[in-house]
Write a protein that holds these residues in place. Sequence first.
Motif, PDB file in Angstrom:
ATOM      1  N   CYS A   1       3.875   9.554   0.907  1.00  0.00           N
ATOM      2  CA  CYS A   1       5.154   9.198   1.516  1.00  0.00           C
ATOM      3  C   CYS A   1       5.253   7.690   1.749  1.00  0.00           C
ATOM      4  O   CYS A   1       6.308   7.081   1.532  1.00  0.00           O
ATOM      5  CB  CYS A   1       5.329   9.946   2.832  1.00  0.00           C
ATOM      6  N   ALA A   2       4.158   7.076   2.186  1.00  0.00           N
ATOM      7  CA  ALA A   2       4.155   5.632   2.397  1.00  0.00           C
ATOM      8  C   ALA A   2       4.385   4.892   1.083  1.00  0.00           C
ATOM      9  O   ALA A   2       5.093   3.876   1.043  1.00  0.00           O
ATOM     10  CB  ALA A   2       2.844   5.199   3.034  1.00  0.00           C
ATOM     11  N   SER A   3       3.827   5.436  -0.006  1.00  0.00           N
ATOM     12  CA  SER A   3       4.011   4.789  -1.312  1.00  0.00           C
ATOM     13  C   SER A   3       5.452   4.872  -1.788  1.00  0.00           C
ATOM     14  O   SER A   3       5.873   4.076  -2.636  1.00  0.00           O
ATOM     15  CB  SER A   3       3.080   5.429  -2.351  1.00  0.00           C
TER      16      SER A   3
ATOM     17  N   ALA B   1       8.307   5.078   2.925  1.00  0.00           N
ATOM     18  CA  ALA B   1       8.408   5.487   4.327  1.00  0.00           C
ATOM     19  C   ALA B   1       7.888   4.375   5.225  1.00  0.00           C
ATOM     20  O   ALA B   1       6.846   3.774   4.963  1.00  0.00           O
ATOM     21  CB  ALA B   1       7.619   6.773   4.560  1.00  0.00           C
ATOM     22  N   ASP B   2       8.620   4.092   6.307  1.00  0.00           N
ATOM     23  CA  ASP B   2       8.256   3.003   7.213  1.00  0.00           C
ATOM     24  C   ASP B   2       7.136   3.400   8.163  1.00  0.00           C
ATOM     25  O   ASP B   2       6.401   2.543   8.653  1.00  0.00           O
ATOM     26  CB  ASP B   2       9.497   2.584   8.009  1.00  0.00           C
ATOM     27  N   ALA B   3       7.025   4.678   8.445  1.00  0.00           N
ATOM     28  CA  ALA B   3       5.951   5.202   9.289  1.00  0.00           C
ATOM     29  C   ALA B   3       5.661   6.632   8.841  1.00  0.00           C
ATOM     30  O   ALA B   3       6.527   7.296   8.261  1.00  0.00           O
ATOM     31  CB  ALA B   3       6.350   5.171  10.761  1.00  0.00           C
ATOM     32  N   THR B   4       4.449   7.093   9.085  1.00  0.00           N
ATOM     33  CA  THR B   4       4.080   8.464   8.727  1.00  0.00           C
ATOM     34  C   THR B   4       3.403   9.133   9.908  1.00  0.00           C
ATOM     35  O   THR B   4       2.776   8.474  10.752  1.00  0.00           O
ATOM     36  CB  THR B   4       3.139   8.504   7.506  1.00  0.00           C
TER      37      THR B   4
ATOM     38  N   CYS C   1       0.674  12.021   3.600  1.00  0.00           N
ATOM     39  CA  CYS C   1       1.278  10.868   4.280  1.00  0.00           C
ATOM     40  C   CYS C   1       1.154   9.608   3.434  1.00  0.00           C
ATOM     41  O   CYS C   1       2.077   8.783   3.399  1.00  0.00           O
ATOM     42  CB  CYS C   1       0.611  10.664   5.640  1.00  0.00           C
ATOM     43  N   ALA C   2       0.026   9.454   2.743  1.00  0.00           N
ATOM     44  CA  ALA C   2      -0.154   8.281   1.874  1.00  0.00           C
ATOM     45  C   ALA C   2       0.864   8.282   0.743  1.00  0.00           C
ATOM     46  O   ALA C   2       1.402   7.227   0.372  1.00  0.00           O
ATOM     47  CB  ALA C   2      -1.575   8.266   1.322  1.00  0.00           C
TER      48      ALA C   2
END
Length: 324
Positions: free
Chosen positions: A180-182, A185-188, A177-178
């Motif tokens: 994807c955030a990098s 992504a607006d939310a995970t 998830c981290a």
Amino acid sequence: MQAWLCTTPTGVDALQWTELPTPEPGAGEVLVEIKAASLNFPDLLIVQGKYQIKPPLPFVPGSEFAGVVRAVGAGVRQLQVGQHVACLSGTGGFGTHVIAPAAACVPLPADFPLVDAAAFIMTYATSHHALIDRAQLAAGETVLVLGAAGGVGTAAIQIAKAAGARVIAAASSDEKCALCASLGADATINYGAADLREALKAATGGKGPDVVYDPVGGALAEPAFRSIAWRGRYLVVGFAAGPIPALPWNLALLKGASLVGVFWGDFARREPQANAAMMATLLEWYRQGKIKPVIDCTMELSQLPTAYARMGSRAVMGKLVLTR
């Protein structure tokens, strides 16, 4: 030339590093010296005899690669010896050389890194075809990407953001998830630790995602479809989890939702002009910095069994690329 040869599709252990005669290209073909080849989920299925395409035995696996044209066959005008190309030919990539159809080779700018090129076509073409063509994604809509830390998942995040969408990335661990955030992504959602439906309600204010991008299948499909927004589009991209889900058809009726199949390979074959235009767009987006393959790691081609083991354990984030 040398290559990993599959003589019987019983799994990775049956592959053998073999010396073979270097072939000559026929009409409409080119000989490519491979510099980098990516490992994709179909490459695992094909050596297990589980993929929908079953090439004649023996064959060299490796669907996607990049390298240098070393010879051209009769009638080839669009490619020259010494040119850098990327290709998705289905097989042949896990060797030092391969014969490829000239029409399947994408000419590369001289400054396009071959490691990125080897990890580019399958994931970005699949994701662009899915989100932009099949889902008709509009700016401001919300996209749920399942398996978001994988090769097609990371590409889908980048393409959805380039289209102006809001992205909810769902993956199986906090580490994924981290990543994807990098990527924007607006939310995970860590669906290994959280209830997917409840997390989607919280992330969308109860509305649900307008588009679900699903390369995973399995147990995630039904809760994701139950969460979809009115007039939502559920993109069937693949079944990395293994089981092919059976969805209750009343869900599509109740949500006014569409279940949309994504088969980029046949799109490229049936609509070559549209596919060529899409690839030109993707190359321009790469040049502009809107998209860039996420490289999990690179390994020597000789380490192919170890690479397969890493993919089989679902440890890969982005793409794993073999080099020589």
